[in-house]
Design an enzyme around this catalytic site. Structure first.
Site, PDB file in Angstrom:
ATOM      1  N   HIS A  22      38.327  39.677  53.955  1.00 23.91           N
ATOM      2  CA  HIS A  22      39.036  38.525  53.367  1.00 23.91           C
ATOM      3  C   HIS A  22      40.542  38.712  53.498  1.00 23.91           C
ATOM      4  O   HIS A  22      41.030  39.836  53.594  1.00 23.91           O
ATOM      5  CB  HIS A  22      38.662  38.361  51.874  1.00 23.91           C
ATOM      6  CG  HIS A  22      39.145  39.498  51.023  1.00 23.91           C
ATOM      7  ND1 HIS A  22      38.471  40.692  50.917  1.00 23.91           N
ATOM      8  CD2 HIS A  22      40.263  39.639  50.263  1.00 23.91           C
ATOM      9  CE1 HIS A  22      39.140  41.520  50.125  1.00 23.91           C
ATOM     10  NE2 HIS A  22      40.239  40.912  49.721  1.00 23.91           N
ATOM     11  N   ASP A  64      47.342  38.274  48.731  1.00 27.52           N
ATOM     12  CA  ASP A  64      46.516  39.370  49.220  1.00 27.52           C
ATOM     13  C   ASP A  64      46.651  39.369  50.750  1.00 27.52           C
ATOM     14  O   ASP A  64      46.482  38.316  51.387  1.00 27.52           O
ATOM     15  CB  ASP A  64      45.057  39.090  48.781  1.00 27.52           C
ATOM     16  CG  ASP A  64      44.258  40.340  48.484  1.00 27.52           C
ATOM     17  OD1 ASP A  64      44.824  41.341  47.988  1.00 27.52           O
ATOM     18  OD2 ASP A  64      43.022  40.319  48.742  1.00 27.52           O
ATOM     19  N   HIS A  88      45.673  41.767  53.850  1.00 23.22           N
ATOM     20  CA  HIS A  88      45.021  42.980  54.353  1.00 23.22           C
ATOM     21  C   HIS A  88      45.029  43.080  55.877  1.00 23.22           C
ATOM     22  O   HIS A  88      44.812  42.077  56.566  1.00 23.22           O
ATOM     23  CB  HIS A  88      43.550  42.994  53.914  1.00 23.22           C
ATOM     24  CG  HIS A  88      43.320  43.031  52.432  1.00 23.22           C
ATOM     25  ND1 HIS A  88      43.875  43.974  51.600  1.00 23.22           N
ATOM     26  CD2 HIS A  88      42.553  42.244  51.631  1.00 23.22           C
ATOM     27  CE1 HIS A  88      43.468  43.756  50.353  1.00 23.22           C
ATOM     28  NE2 HIS A  88      42.675  42.706  50.343  1.00 23.22           N
ATOM     29  N   ASP A 124      47.474  34.899  44.092  1.00 25.34           N
ATOM     30  CA  ASP A 124      46.442  34.852  45.148  1.00 25.34           C
ATOM     31  C   ASP A 124      45.694  33.514  45.269  1.00 25.34           C
ATOM     32  O   ASP A 124      44.466  33.514  45.430  1.00 25.34           O
ATOM     33  CB  ASP A 124      45.432  35.989  44.932  1.00 25.34           C
ATOM     34  CG  ASP A 124      46.025  37.373  45.089  1.00 25.34           C
ATOM     35  OD1 ASP A 124      47.248  37.491  45.241  1.00 25.34           O
ATOM     36  OD2 ASP A 124      45.262  38.361  45.036  1.00 25.34           O
ATOM     37  N   LYS A 144      50.518  42.101  49.102  1.00 31.14           N
ATOM     38  CA  LYS A 144      49.913  43.349  48.611  1.00 31.14           C
ATOM     39  C   LYS A 144      48.627  43.606  49.360  1.00 31.14           C
ATOM     40  O   LYS A 144      48.037  42.677  49.924  1.00 31.14           O
ATOM     41  CB  LYS A 144      49.646  43.248  47.110  1.00 31.14           C
ATOM     42  CG  LYS A 144      48.681  42.124  46.774  1.00 31.14           C
ATOM     43  CD  LYS A 144      48.630  41.859  45.290  1.00 31.14           C
ATOM     44  CE  LYS A 144      47.658  40.739  44.972  1.00 31.14           C
ATOM     45  NZ  LYS A 144      46.270  40.989  45.402  1.00 31.14           N
ATOM     46  N   CYS A 147      42.618  40.522  40.361  1.00 30.96           N
ATOM     47  CA  CYS A 147      44.067  40.538  40.588  1.00 30.96           C
ATOM     48  C   CYS A 147      44.860  39.960  39.425  1.00 30.96           C
ATOM     49  O   CYS A 147      45.951  40.443  39.124  1.00 30.96           O
ATOM     50  CB  CYS A 147      44.382  39.852  41.912  1.00 30.96           C
ATOM     51  SG  CYS A 147      43.750  40.844  43.291  1.00 30.96           S
TER      52      CYS A 147
HETATM   53  C1  VGL Z   1      40.995  39.981  44.760  1.00 29.41           C
HETATM   54  C2  VGL Z   1      39.103  41.162  45.223  1.00 29.41           C
HETATM   55  C3  VGL Z   1      39.655  41.647  46.394  1.00 29.41           C
HETATM   56  C4  VGL Z   1      41.724  39.035  43.845  1.00 29.41           C
HETATM   57  C5  VGL Z   1      41.587  40.457  45.907  1.00 29.41           C
HETATM   58  O1  VGL Z   1      42.662  38.336  44.290  1.00 29.41           O
HETATM   59  O2  VGL Z   1      41.352  38.976  42.637  1.00 29.41           O
HETATM   60  N1  VGL Z   1      39.761  40.334  44.411  1.00 29.41           N
HETATM   61  N2  VGL Z   1      40.890  41.286  46.715  1.00 29.41           N
HETATM   62 ZN    ZN Z   2      41.704  41.841  48.601  1.00 23.93          ZN
END
Ligand code: VGL
Ligand code: ZN
Length: 206
Positions: free
Chosen positions: A81, A46, A48, A8, A106, A151
């Protein structure tokens, strides 16, 4: 075979981003420097949809940082995000993506969050990362990225649980630290699960 999993490293997790991880940008030169030391490099992203259940904005009356029940699982609420195909979801422009053999996205199901690069938080759906690593005969996985306490932690715990020899490259991770001790707690949890903590400076020897 060993593999590096880059977790990420996306614009929204960098300083100035929607869910900025303090000093998250400092790990990019480390990732770029060490990627060539591994047989295989993969990344997680990430990813979404706008109506994702982890976004506080999708729960009227709730605030960022609140914990709700999301379809039976505890869910921390985050700022909007890493919305699919937006600049915030893109990999950091300074990150060298040239050696990424595959990218595993993901968090696409609005009903469940997905911190781990392997499974959603309910462990119902796999991303394909485990099968891919097994197909490539990977035994040792090295993990770096954002964020240590979310993550990165869940990716490392799943890797160890799946039977990979799992190494955390600690200096190449940064934490959200909603509570100041979260990074240290996460590292202890990973160590208890059999994850070995290493430093990027010592890696050429592995
Ligand atoms: C993450 C919070 C929400 C991460 C992803 O990459 O650690 N943290 N989504
Ligand atoms: Zn996230």
């Amino acid at each position: 075979m060993n593999a590096l999993i880059i977790v990420d490293i996306q614009n929204d997790f960098l300083p100035g981003g929607a869910l900025a991880v303090p000093n998250g940008d400092e790990i990019i030169p480390i990732a770029n420097r060490i990627a060539s030391m591994f047989d295989l490099v993969v990344a997680t992203q990430d990813w979404h949809p706008p109506d994702h259940g982890s976004f506080a904005a999708n729960h009227p009356g709730k605030d960022i940082g609140d914990v709700i029940d999301l379809n039976g699982l505890d869910q921390v609420l985050w700022p909007v995000h890493c919305v699919q195909s937006t600049p915030g979801a893109a990999f950091a422009s300074e990150l060298d993506t040239g050696r990424f053999a595959r990218v595993f996205q993901k968090g696409s199901d609005p009903a469940v969050d997905s911190y781990s690069g392997f499974f959603d938080n309910g462990r119902r759906q796999a991303t394909g990362l485990a099968d891919y690593l097994k197909e490539q005969a990977v035994c040792d996985v090295y993990i770096l990225g954002l964020a240590t306490d979310y993550c990165v932690k869940f990716t490392a715990l799943d890797a160890a649980d799946l039977g990979f020899n799992t190494f955390l490259i600690k200096d190449a991770c940064r934490a959200v630290n909603l509570h100041p001790s979260d990074a240290a707690t996460a590292i202890r949890e990973m160590q208890s699960a059999g994850v070995t903590v290493v430093s990027s400076a010592k890696l050429s020897a592995t």
